[in-house]
Design a protein around this motif. Structure first.
Motif, PDB file in Angstrom:
ATOM      1  N   PRO A  60       1.139  -1.489  -0.224  1.00 14.43           N
ATOM      2  CA  PRO A  60      -0.291  -0.065   0.281  1.00 14.43           C
ATOM      3  C   PRO A  60       0.464   1.304   0.085  1.00 14.43           C
ATOM      4  O   PRO A  60       0.320   2.416   0.202  1.00 14.43           O
ATOM      5  CB  PRO A  60      -1.162  -0.159   1.370  1.00 14.43           C
ATOM      6  N   ASN A  61       1.897   1.058  -0.211  1.00 12.80           N
ATOM      7  CA  ASN A  61       3.057   1.809  -0.316  1.00 12.80           C
ATOM      8  C   ASN A  61       2.402   3.596  -1.477  1.00 12.80           C
ATOM      9  O   ASN A  61       2.244   4.798  -0.558  1.00 12.80           O
ATOM     10  CB  ASN A  61       4.358   2.056  -0.424  1.00 12.80           C
ATOM     11  N   ARG A  62       1.865   3.633  -2.289  1.00 11.46           N
ATOM     12  CA  ARG A  62       1.636   4.399  -3.324  1.00 11.46           C
ATOM     13  C   ARG A  62       0.285   4.637  -2.710  1.00 11.46           C
ATOM     14  O   ARG A  62      -0.187   6.448  -2.773  1.00 11.46           O
ATOM     15  CB  ARG A  62       1.171   3.712  -4.361  1.00 11.46           C
ATOM     16  N   LEU A  63      -0.651   4.115  -2.571  1.00  9.48           N
ATOM     17  CA  LEU A  63      -2.273   4.367  -1.761  1.00  9.48           C
ATOM     18  C   LEU A  63      -1.813   5.292  -0.300  1.00  9.48           C
ATOM     19  O   LEU A  63      -2.420   6.476  -0.179  1.00  9.48           O
ATOM     20  CB  LEU A  63      -2.570   3.487  -1.258  1.00  9.48           C
ATOM     21  N   GLN A  64      -0.424   5.036   0.219  1.00 10.76           N
ATOM     22  CA  GLN A  64      -0.522   5.640   1.354  1.00 10.76           C
ATOM     23  C   GLN A  64       0.186   6.886   1.291  1.00 10.76           C
ATOM     24  O   GLN A  64      -0.424   7.959   2.232  1.00 10.76           O
ATOM     25  CB  GLN A  64       0.072   4.467   2.485  1.00 10.76           C
ATOM     26  N   LYS A 123      -1.190  13.032   0.852  1.00  9.29           N
ATOM     27  CA  LYS A 123      -1.285  14.322   0.498  1.00  9.29           C
ATOM     28  C   LYS A 123      -2.374  14.842   0.400  1.00  9.29           C
ATOM     29  O   LYS A 123      -2.918  15.949  -0.480  1.00  9.29           O
ATOM     30  CB  LYS A 123      -1.126  14.695  -1.016  1.00  9.29           C
ATOM     31  N   HIS A 124      -3.059  14.528   0.832  1.00 12.62           N
ATOM     32  CA  HIS A 124      -4.491  14.585   0.764  1.00 12.62           C
ATOM     33  C   HIS A 124      -6.031  14.556  -0.495  1.00 12.62           C
ATOM     34  O   HIS A 124      -6.541  15.149  -0.349  1.00 12.62           O
ATOM     35  CB  HIS A 124      -5.052  16.046   2.030  1.00 12.62           C
ATOM     36  N   ASN A 125      -5.034  13.532  -0.658  1.00  7.16           N
ATOM     37  CA  ASN A 125      -5.996  13.476  -2.270  1.00  7.16           C
ATOM     38  C   ASN A 125      -6.638  12.230  -2.152  1.00  7.16           C
ATOM     39  O   ASN A 125      -7.325  11.087  -0.943  1.00  7.16           O
ATOM     40  CB  ASN A 125      -5.300  12.571  -3.465  1.00  7.16           C
ATOM     41  N   ILE A 126      -8.061  12.229  -2.458  1.00  2.05           N
ATOM     42  CA  ILE A 126      -9.350  11.159  -2.660  1.00  2.05           C
ATOM     43  C   ILE A 126      -8.707  10.368  -3.653  1.00  2.05           C
ATOM     44  O   ILE A 126      -8.156  10.845  -4.583  1.00  2.05           O
ATOM     45  CB  ILE A 126     -10.809  11.923  -2.897  1.00  2.05           C
ATOM     46  N   VAL A 127      -8.484   9.239  -3.236  1.00  2.99           N
ATOM     47  CA  VAL A 127      -7.510   7.919  -4.358  1.00  2.99           C
ATOM     48  C   VAL A 127      -8.861   7.314  -4.776  1.00  2.99           C
ATOM     49  O   VAL A 127      -9.473   6.634  -4.265  1.00  2.99           O
ATOM     50  CB  VAL A 127      -6.923   6.842  -3.461  1.00  2.99           C
ATOM     51  N   VAL A 128      -8.237   6.933  -6.345  1.00  2.00           N
ATOM     52  CA  VAL A 128      -9.403   6.619  -7.156  1.00  2.00           C
ATOM     53  C   VAL A 128      -9.487   4.915  -7.447  1.00  2.00           C
ATOM     54  O   VAL A 128      -7.864   5.317  -8.388  1.00  2.00           O
ATOM     55  CB  VAL A 128     -10.143   7.312  -7.940  1.00  2.00           C
ATOM     56  N   VAL A 129      -9.771   3.909  -7.499  1.00  3.30           N
ATOM     57  CA  VAL A 129      -8.467   2.655  -7.305  1.00  3.30           C
ATOM     58  C   VAL A 129      -9.767   1.985  -8.474  1.00  3.30           C
ATOM     59  O   VAL A 129     -10.871   1.784  -8.390  1.00  3.30           O
ATOM     60  CB  VAL A 129      -8.372   1.645  -6.443  1.00  3.30           C
TER      61      VAL A 129
END
Length: 400
Positions: free
Chosen positions: A118-122, A127-133
């Motif tokens: 999960p390194n990239r997710l974390q 960075k306070h981004n909403i992450v869409v996977v």
């Protein structure tokens, strides 16, 4: 405030209007102070459309190439949703399955998740981004794209929630939660406030389509609390967790499954080890066997009857005809499995007889029976399935 994983199915992002609706749900959650990771399926019938396109070119295409094609559906969804979130004014980034750290085995079109890095997710959350996977997909050790099979986006969402130790995993669908039966088919089907992992796993395995059974199994293993709720109607859904309030309900759900084939081996020579040889042969070809019934031996022979998925029926017959002599092998695909599920039945004698009485009063014949501590399943004619579910539901679930 917390870390929330949200998953949206294909119907929730089927068109531009619904994509914007999902973007609003996601950004509202984010504006409440939460970190948000969103898992998205392909839009509407995109996956089926891609399969159809492949069949027009090559019906026997290699599964690796099918995975290369099918992962495109989720790539479209995550990009469009990220654009919608950006339009609302929130920071966002979209990631494909491999970018989000999904490592799988190499069984194309039905891969299993080995681990998530999960390194990239974390980093993106920091960075306070909403992450869409992109759900449903990952990458194997050969750097080839893989897909997780039908319902794989549910599993993707739960896996991310487990890897990130999220506070909650919300599964948004086109229904308002988990019901005692399909509310589109059964009058007076009731929405459950909560349900246990074991009950939900049985319902999912037995034909309830609201959650993928692999996702429930993973949620139980890692203690991920799930909430099933509607993306179209903003009301509380159903919580899936370790323990649930029974609400004096003996039965928590009635399901049907028409993806069933009944294979019968008749007049089989009754020799030691024959059952082992039969089912190990099927297992070697990844054919999952469900209900098994073996008759008492007579005149040196016996009958073995079992169920498999409808697609695997013809293959099972072909394999058995190659290995067995002097017996008759029949495959019936016009059957269905109807089941009741509920932890409460374990301590209530007479549950089975009540179910059988409801079927008898509806003039529905039972071909096979299977039981466990929290479920009873019967095999019946497929044409009787809807009537059977309604009759059994009426017998167990009060109309008040």
């Amino acid at each position: 405030m917390g870390l929330i994983v949200q998953k949206f199915g294909g119907s929730s992002v089927a068109n531009a209007e619904r994509v914007m609706n999902v973007a609003k749900i996601v950004t509202d959650t984010y504006k409440q102070g939460n970190d948000v990771v969103v898992v998205v399926s392909a839009q509407g019938d995109t996956t089926d459309d891609l399969i159809e396109k492949a069949n027009e070119i090559n019906p026997n295409a290699h599964k690796r190439e099918m995975d290369q094609l099918l992962t495109a559906g989720e790539q479209i969804s995550i990009s469009l949703l990220a654009m919608a979130i950006e339009k609302i004014g929130c920071p966002v980034i979209s990631l494909l399955g491999w970018q989000a750290g999904f490592n799988t085995n190499s069984i194309h079109t039905s891969a299993r998740i080995k681990n998530i890095k999960p390194n990239r997710l974390q980093a993106e959350i920091a960075k306070h981004n909403i992450v869409v996977v992109a759900g449903f997909q990952g990458i194997n050790r050969y750097d080839d794209l893989t897909t997780l099979g039908r319902g794989g986006s549910d599993t993707s969402a739960v896996a991310i929630a487990a890897a990130l130790k999220a506070d909650k995993c919300q599964i948004f669908t086109d229904v308002e939660g988990v019901y005692t039966a399909d509310p589109r088919k059964v009058e007076n089907a009731k929405k459950l406030k909560d349900i246990t992992y074991d009950e939900m796993l049985e319902l999912a395995t037995l034909g309830a389509q609201v959650l993928n059974n692999r996702s429930v199994e993973m949620a139980k293993k890692y203690g991920v609390e799930l909430e099933v709720l509607s993306s179209l109607n903003p009301i509380p859904g159903t919580i899936v967790k370790e323990t649930a309030k029974m609400e004096k309900m003996l039965i928590r759900g009635v399901t049907k499954d028409k993806d069933v084939a009944l294979v019968s081996i008749l007049n089989l020579q009754d020799t030691p080890g024959i059952a082992f040889k039969i089912f190990s042969k099927l297992s070697a070809k990844n054919i999952n066997v469900d209900i098994i019934l073996q008759s008492f031996g007579r005149d040196g022979t016996k009958d073995i009857v079992f169920t498999v998925s409808k697609d695997n029926g013809p293959l099972a017959v072909e394999l058995l005809e190659d290995m067995l002599d002097n017996c008759k092998i029949v495959c019936n695909t016009e059957v269905a499995k109807v089941s009741i599920v509920g932890a409460g039945m374990e301590s209530h004698p007479g549950t089975a007889s009540k179910m059988f009485e409801a079927l008898y009063e509806s003039n529905i014949n039972i071909q096979m029976i299977s039981t466990s501590e929290i479920k009873i399943s019967v095999i019946i004619d497929a044409e009787d399935a809807d009537r059977a579910v309604s009759a059994v539901h009426k017998a167990f679930i009060p109309n008040d």
